[in-house]
Design a protein around this motif. Structure first.
Motif, PDB file in Angstrom:
ATOM      1  N   ARG A  39      14.146  13.501 -13.288  1.00 51.51           N
ATOM      2  CA  ARG A  39      13.151  12.461 -13.014  1.00 51.51           C
ATOM      3  C   ARG A  39      13.060  12.322 -11.503  1.00 51.51           C
ATOM      4  O   ARG A  39      14.072  12.079 -10.851  1.00 51.51           O
ATOM      5  N   ALA A  40      11.861  12.446 -10.955  1.00 53.76           N
ATOM      6  CA  ALA A  40      11.708  12.351  -9.506  1.00 53.76           C
ATOM      7  C   ALA A  40      10.318  11.833  -9.151  1.00 53.76           C
ATOM      8  O   ALA A  40       9.346  12.126  -9.836  1.00 53.76           O
ATOM      9  N   CYS A  41      10.245  11.058  -8.091  1.00 49.73           N
ATOM     10  CA  CYS A  41       8.973  10.571  -7.554  1.00 49.73           C
ATOM     11  C   CYS A  41       9.019  10.680  -6.034  1.00 49.73           C
ATOM     12  O   CYS A  41      10.066  10.474  -5.423  1.00 49.73           O
ATOM     13  N   ASP A  42       7.884  10.977  -5.448  1.00 52.97           N
ATOM     14  CA  ASP A  42       7.712  10.944  -4.003  1.00 52.97           C
ATOM     15  C   ASP A  42       6.643   9.924  -3.682  1.00 52.97           C
ATOM     16  O   ASP A  42       5.540   9.990  -4.219  1.00 52.97           O
ATOM     17  N   ILE A  43       6.981   8.979  -2.821  1.00 56.44           N
ATOM     18  CA  ILE A  43       6.026   7.966  -2.374  1.00 56.44           C
ATOM     19  C   ILE A  43       5.751   8.231  -0.901  1.00 56.44           C
ATOM     20  O   ILE A  43       6.679   8.262  -0.089  1.00 56.44           O
TER      21      ILE A  43
ATOM     22  N   GLU B  40      -0.162  14.535 -16.680  1.00 53.87           N
ATOM     23  CA  GLU B  40      -0.565  15.889 -17.038  1.00 53.87           C
ATOM     24  C   GLU B  40       0.693  16.698 -17.287  1.00 53.87           C
ATOM     25  O   GLU B  40       1.720  16.460 -16.666  1.00 53.87           O
ATOM     26  N   GLY B  41       0.599  17.659 -18.188  1.00 52.03           N
ATOM     27  CA  GLY B  41       1.752  18.497 -18.465  1.00 52.03           C
ATOM     28  C   GLY B  41       1.479  19.923 -18.048  1.00 52.03           C
ATOM     29  O   GLY B  41       0.370  20.424 -18.201  1.00 52.03           O
ATOM     30  N   ALA B  42       2.514  20.570 -17.489  1.00 54.85           N
ATOM     31  CA  ALA B  42       2.394  21.975 -17.101  1.00 54.85           C
ATOM     32  C   ALA B  42       3.782  22.584 -17.033  1.00 54.85           C
ATOM     33  O   ALA B  42       4.654  22.046 -16.357  1.00 54.85           O
ATOM     34  N   ALA B  43       3.987  23.672 -17.744  1.00 51.79           N
ATOM     35  CA  ALA B  43       5.227  24.451 -17.686  1.00 51.79           C
ATOM     36  C   ALA B  43       6.482  23.589 -17.813  1.00 51.79           C
ATOM     37  O   ALA B  43       7.374  23.645 -16.977  1.00 51.79           O
ATOM     38  N   GLY B  44       6.533  22.758 -18.848  1.00 52.42           N
ATOM     39  CA  GLY B  44       7.714  21.941 -19.086  1.00 52.42           C
ATOM     40  C   GLY B  44       7.798  20.678 -18.265  1.00 52.42           C
ATOM     41  O   GLY B  44       8.819  20.001 -18.273  1.00 52.42           O
ATOM     42  N   SER B  45       6.745  20.348 -17.534  1.00 54.07           N
ATOM     43  CA  SER B  45       6.749  19.158 -16.679  1.00 54.07           C
ATOM     44  C   SER B  45       5.699  18.152 -17.117  1.00 54.07           C
ATOM     45  O   SER B  45       4.669  18.512 -17.678  1.00 54.07           O
ATOM     46  N   ASN B  46       5.987  16.900 -16.847  1.00 49.87           N
ATOM     47  CA  ASN B  46       5.010  15.823 -16.965  1.00 49.87           C
ATOM     48  C   ASN B  46       4.820  15.292 -15.557  1.00 49.87           C
ATOM     49  O   ASN B  46       5.792  14.899 -14.909  1.00 49.87           O
TER      50      ASN B  46
ATOM     51  N   THR C   9       0.832  -1.200   0.000  1.00 54.13           N
ATOM     52  CA  THR C   9       0.000   0.000   0.000  1.00 54.13           C
ATOM     53  C   THR C   9       0.872   1.258   0.000  1.00 54.13           C
ATOM     54  O   THR C   9       2.008   1.230   0.453  1.00 54.13           O
ATOM     55  N   ALA C  10       0.290   2.315  -0.520  1.00 58.16           N
ATOM     56  CA  ALA C  10       0.918   3.633  -0.450  1.00 58.16           C
ATOM     57  C   ALA C  10      -0.205   4.658  -0.382  1.00 58.16           C
ATOM     58  O   ALA C  10      -1.232   4.509  -1.046  1.00 58.16           O
ATOM     59  N   ASP C  11      -0.008   5.674   0.437  1.00 59.36           N
ATOM     60  CA  ASP C  11      -1.018   6.719   0.552  1.00 59.36           C
ATOM     61  C   ASP C  11      -1.061   7.601  -0.689  1.00 59.36           C
ATOM     62  O   ASP C  11      -2.124   7.971  -1.160  1.00 59.36           O
ATOM     63  N   LYS C  12       0.135   7.934  -1.219  1.00 65.42           N
ATOM     64  CA  LYS C  12       0.197   8.843  -2.362  1.00 65.42           C
ATOM     65  C   LYS C  12       1.511   8.654  -3.099  1.00 65.42           C
ATOM     66  O   LYS C  12       2.545   8.429  -2.475  1.00 65.42           O
ATOM     67  N   ILE C  13       1.456   8.748  -4.428  1.00 70.26           N
ATOM     68  CA  ILE C  13       2.663   8.715  -5.255  1.00 70.26           C
ATOM     69  C   ILE C  13       2.533   9.833  -6.283  1.00 70.26           C
ATOM     70  O   ILE C  13       1.515   9.947  -6.960  1.00 70.26           O
ATOM     71  N   VAL C  14       3.566  10.649  -6.396  1.00 68.92           N
ATOM     72  CA  VAL C  14       3.605  11.702  -7.410  1.00 68.92           C
ATOM     73  C   VAL C  14       4.963  11.626  -8.104  1.00 68.92           C
ATOM     74  O   VAL C  14       6.000  11.646  -7.439  1.00 68.92           O
ATOM     75  N   CYS C  15       4.943  11.519  -9.424  1.00 68.49           N
ATOM     76  CA  CYS C  15       6.165  11.468 -10.220  1.00 68.49           C
ATOM     77  C   CYS C  15       6.189  12.633 -11.202  1.00 68.49           C
ATOM     78  O   CYS C  15       5.146  13.026 -11.741  1.00 68.49           O
ATOM     79  N   ARG C  16       7.407  13.137 -11.446  1.00 70.64           N
ATOM     80  CA  ARG C  16       7.599  14.275 -12.354  1.00 70.64           C
ATOM     81  C   ARG C  16       8.797  14.027 -13.256  1.00 70.64           C
ATOM     82  O   ARG C  16       9.837  13.541 -12.794  1.00 70.64           O
ATOM     83  N   THR C  17       8.643  14.385 -14.516  1.00 68.58           N
ATOM     84  CA  THR C  17       9.771  14.478 -15.424  1.00 68.58           C
ATOM     85  C   THR C  17       9.679  15.846 -16.083  1.00 68.58           C
ATOM     86  O   THR C  17       8.664  16.534 -15.954  1.00 68.58           O
ATOM     87  N   SER C  18      10.740  16.221 -16.773  1.00 68.57           N
ATOM     88  CA  SER C  18      10.756  17.534 -17.415  1.00 68.57           C
ATOM     89  C   SER C  18      11.053  17.381 -18.894  1.00 68.57           C
ATOM     90  O   SER C  18      11.871  16.544 -19.278  1.00 68.57           O
ATOM     91  N   ASN C  19      10.396  18.193 -19.725  1.00 69.02           N
ATOM     92  CA  ASN C  19      10.758  18.209 -21.137  1.00 69.02           C
ATOM     93  C   ASN C  19      11.742  19.343 -21.414  1.00 69.02           C
ATOM     94  O   ASN C  19      12.141  19.539 -22.531  1.00 69.02           O
TER      95      ASN C  19
END
Length: 158
Positions: free
Chosen positions: A87-91, A120-126, A71-81
């Motif tokens: 490349r980063a993720c927080d679990i 989702e993409g925003a300001a150079g990020s995925n 189980t995990a409460d939340k996972i957020v991953c980001r990459t940049s164009n």
């Protein structure tokens, strides 16, 4: 034409549910991949971690019979164009948080996308995220090699 009370109630219910997150479920090989990638960072005992890792690499002879929960409460991953090296993720788990970078973050991000988590993409990020991840893993069923034994549910979104 005048709307009746039933039409007004229907509209009210539709509006109130519009912001609610919809639970998603995956099973089989996709659930096994998601559970295995998250399990290596999860605060669970060593034996279940080794079992999940063994099954993920194709070793079904690993001696473990009990069901496993990841189980995990939340996972957020980001990459940049823009910064293509980023490349980063927080679990977030109930008892702590784990930050991933580089190859480990890329593996988790790609696995989440494979499981249907929208990016989702925003300001150079995925950015891709999920919450309330709950994966169940039954080694006895997986050893039957009939496509079952791994199931995950989660709510997509950051």
């Amino acid at each position: 034409m005048r709307a009746g009370p039933l039409a007004a109630l229907t509209l009210l219910l539709a509006i109130s549910d519009a912001g609610a997150a919809t639970a998603t479920s995956v099973s089989g090989s996709t659930a096994l991949a998601l559970a295995a990638v998250v399990a290596q960072y999860a605060p669970i005992a060593a034996a279940p971690k080794h079992t999940v890792a063994s099954f993920f690499k194709g070793d079904t002879f690993f001696p473990y019979g009990g069901k496993i929960s990841v189980t995990a409460d939340k996972i957020v991953c980001r990459t940049s164009n823009v910064d293509i090296t980023s490349r980063a993720c927080d679990i977030t788990f109930k008892i702590g948080k784990r930050a991933l970078k580089g190859r480990d973050a890329n593996e988790l991000f790609a696995t989440m996308l494979m499981a249907g988590v929208p990016a989702e993409g925003a300001a150079g990020s995925n950015i891709a995220g999920l919450s309330k991840l709950n994966c169940t893993f039954d080694p006895k069923v997986i050893k039957q090699k009939a496509g079952g034994g791994a199931d995950c549910t989660f709510e997509p979104g950051n």
